[in-house]
Design a protein around this motif. Sequence first.
Motif, PDB file in Angstrom:
ATOM      1  N   THR A 119       0.832  -1.206   0.000  1.00 28.04           N
ATOM      2  CA  THR A 119       0.000   0.000   0.000  1.00 28.04           C
ATOM      3  C   THR A 119       0.864   1.252   0.000  1.00 28.04           C
ATOM      4  N   LEU A 120       1.936   1.254   0.793  1.00 29.99           N
ATOM      5  CA  LEU A 120       2.838   2.404   0.806  1.00 29.99           C
ATOM      6  C   LEU A 120       3.466   2.600  -0.572  1.00 29.99           C
ATOM      7  N   TYR A 121       3.803   1.507  -1.239  1.00 34.75           N
ATOM      8  CA  TYR A 121       4.372   1.581  -2.579  1.00 34.75           C
ATOM      9  C   TYR A 121       3.365   2.191  -3.558  1.00 34.75           C
ATOM     10  N   ARG A 122       2.114   1.737  -3.491  1.00 33.20           N
ATOM     11  CA  ARG A 122       1.072   2.279  -4.379  1.00 33.20           C
ATOM     12  C   ARG A 122       0.848   3.760  -4.134  1.00 33.20           C
ATOM     13  N   ILE A 123       0.848   4.140  -2.863  1.00 33.67           N
ATOM     14  CA  ILE A 123       0.669   5.549  -2.516  1.00 33.67           C
ATOM     15  C   ILE A 123       1.834   6.371  -3.055  1.00 33.67           C
ATOM     16  N   SER A 124       3.054   5.867  -2.898  1.00 36.61           N
ATOM     17  CA  SER A 124       4.223   6.608  -3.378  1.00 36.61           C
ATOM     18  C   SER A 124       4.178   6.776  -4.894  1.00 36.61           C
ATOM     19  N   LEU A 125       3.774   5.735  -5.613  1.00 38.51           N
ATOM     20  CA  LEU A 125       3.646   5.861  -7.069  1.00 38.51           C
ATOM     21  C   LEU A 125       2.602   6.912  -7.429  1.00 38.51           C
ATOM     22  N   ALA A 126       1.477   6.899  -6.727  1.00 36.85           N
ATOM     23  CA  ALA A 126       0.404   7.857  -6.995  1.00 36.85           C
ATOM     24  C   ALA A 126       0.847   9.289  -6.678  1.00 36.85           C
ATOM     25  N   LEU A 127       1.726   9.435  -5.674  1.00 37.75           N
ATOM     26  CA  LEU A 127       2.238  10.756  -5.303  1.00 37.75           C
ATOM     27  C   LEU A 127       3.432  11.163  -6.166  1.00 37.75           C
TER      28      LEU A 127
ATOM     29  N   VAL B  33       6.479  10.074  -5.963  1.00 35.05           N
ATOM     30  CA  VAL B  33       7.715  10.151  -5.174  1.00 35.05           C
ATOM     31  C   VAL B  33       8.200   8.729  -4.929  1.00 35.05           C
ATOM     32  N   LYS B  34       9.484   8.586  -4.685  1.00 39.80           N
ATOM     33  CA  LYS B  34      10.018   7.266  -4.352  1.00 39.80           C
ATOM     34  C   LYS B  34       9.495   6.861  -2.987  1.00 39.80           C
ATOM     35  N   MET B  35       9.255   5.565  -2.819  1.00 42.32           N
ATOM     36  CA  MET B  35       8.816   5.076  -1.523  1.00 42.32           C
ATOM     37  C   MET B  35       9.859   5.427  -0.464  1.00 42.32           C
ATOM     38  N   SER B  36      11.133   5.380  -0.833  1.00 37.70           N
ATOM     39  CA  SER B  36      12.198   5.711   0.117  1.00 37.70           C
ATOM     40  C   SER B  36      12.090   7.162   0.597  1.00 37.70           C
ATOM     41  N   THR B  37      11.585   8.045  -0.244  1.00 40.33           N
ATOM     42  CA  THR B  37      11.394   9.446   0.155  1.00 40.33           C
ATOM     43  C   THR B  37      10.374   9.534   1.286  1.00 40.33           C
ATOM     44  N   LEU B  38       9.285   8.776   1.149  1.00 45.90           N
ATOM     45  CA  LEU B  38       8.276   8.751   2.212  1.00 45.90           C
ATOM     46  C   LEU B  38       8.862   8.158   3.491  1.00 45.90           C
ATOM     47  N   VAL B  39       9.633   7.079   3.358  1.00 44.13           N
ATOM     48  CA  VAL B  39      10.219   6.415   4.525  1.00 44.13           C
ATOM     49  C   VAL B  39      11.191   7.354   5.239  1.00 44.13           C
ATOM     50  N   VAL B  40      12.014   8.069   4.489  1.00 40.55           N
ATOM     51  CA  VAL B  40      12.956   9.020   5.093  1.00 40.55           C
ATOM     52  C   VAL B  40      12.184  10.119   5.832  1.00 40.55           C
ATOM     53  N   ALA B  41      11.114  10.616   5.229  1.00 38.75           N
ATOM     54  CA  ALA B  41      10.299  11.651   5.880  1.00 38.75           C
ATOM     55  C   ALA B  41       9.679  11.117   7.167  1.00 38.75           C
ATOM     56  N   ILE B  42       9.218   9.871   7.138  1.00 39.95           N
ATOM     57  CA  ILE B  42       8.647   9.236   8.338  1.00 39.95           C
ATOM     58  C   ILE B  42       9.729   9.106   9.409  1.00 39.95           C
ATOM     59  N   GLU B  43      10.927   8.660   9.009  1.00 39.02           N
ATOM     60  CA  GLU B  43      12.026   8.500   9.972  1.00 39.02           C
ATOM     61  C   GLU B  43      12.409   9.837  10.606  1.00 39.02           C
ATOM     62  N   LYS B  44      12.417  10.908   9.823  1.00 42.62           N
ATOM     63  CA  LYS B  44      12.744  12.234  10.374  1.00 42.62           C
ATOM     64  C   LYS B  44      11.725  12.646  11.431  1.00 42.62           C
ATOM     65  N   GLU B  45      10.445  12.379  11.162  1.00 45.66           N
ATOM     66  CA  GLU B  45       9.399  12.704  12.130  1.00 45.66           C
ATOM     67  C   GLU B  45       9.538  11.849  13.393  1.00 45.66           C
ATOM     68  N   LEU B  46       9.872  10.577  13.211  1.00 45.48           N
ATOM     69  CA  LEU B  46      10.060   9.692  14.356  1.00 45.48           C
ATOM     70  C   LEU B  46      11.241  10.156  15.211  1.00 45.48           C
ATOM     71  N   ASP B  47      12.303  10.624  14.563  1.00 46.79           N
ATOM     72  CA  ASP B  47      13.480  11.112  15.300  1.00 46.79           C
ATOM     73  C   ASP B  47      13.137  12.342  16.125  1.00 46.79           C
ATOM     74  N   LYS B  48      12.210  13.165  15.655  1.00 50.78           N
ATOM     75  CA  LYS B  48      11.795  14.359  16.412  1.00 50.78           C
ATOM     76  C   LYS B  48      11.137  13.962  17.733  1.00 50.78           C
ATOM     77  N   ASP B  49      10.436  12.811  17.724  1.00 49.39           N
ATOM     78  CA  ASP B  49       9.729  12.349  18.927  1.00 49.39           C
ATOM     79  C   ASP B  49      10.657  11.765  19.981  1.00 49.39           C
ATOM     80  N   CYS B  50      11.874  11.418  19.587  1.00 46.44           N
ATOM     81  CA  CYS B  50      12.809  10.786  20.532  1.00 46.44           C
ATOM     82  C   CYS B  50      13.428  11.769  21.493  1.00 46.44           C
TER      83      CYS B  50
END
Length: 81
Positions: A54-62, A64-81
């Motif tokens: 599903t994340l792959y399908r969303i990334s294609l529809a947007l 953007v590379k799926m890795s771009t979404l994952v990096v953005a998610i990781e950056k947000e997760l790092d803010k919470d730490c």
Amino acid sequence: MSEMQLDPVIVGGVIARYRTKRGLTQEVLSGLADIGRTHLSAIERGERKPTLETLYRISLALEVKMSTLVVAIEKELDKDC
């Protein structure tokens, strides 16, 4: 040590941010990604976690590379730490 878990609210927030940046509605993105609008809505609200497929399908529809979404998610997760 706390249980390691991916925060679905962060995942959904990143997807929603990319969707709005592209100027897409949930209806349009869900159609492009071939997933249900209610499913996308639940993901964006953090009520459901997307599978990799599903994340792959969303990334294609947007367009953007799926890795771009994952990096953005990781950056947000790092803010919470």
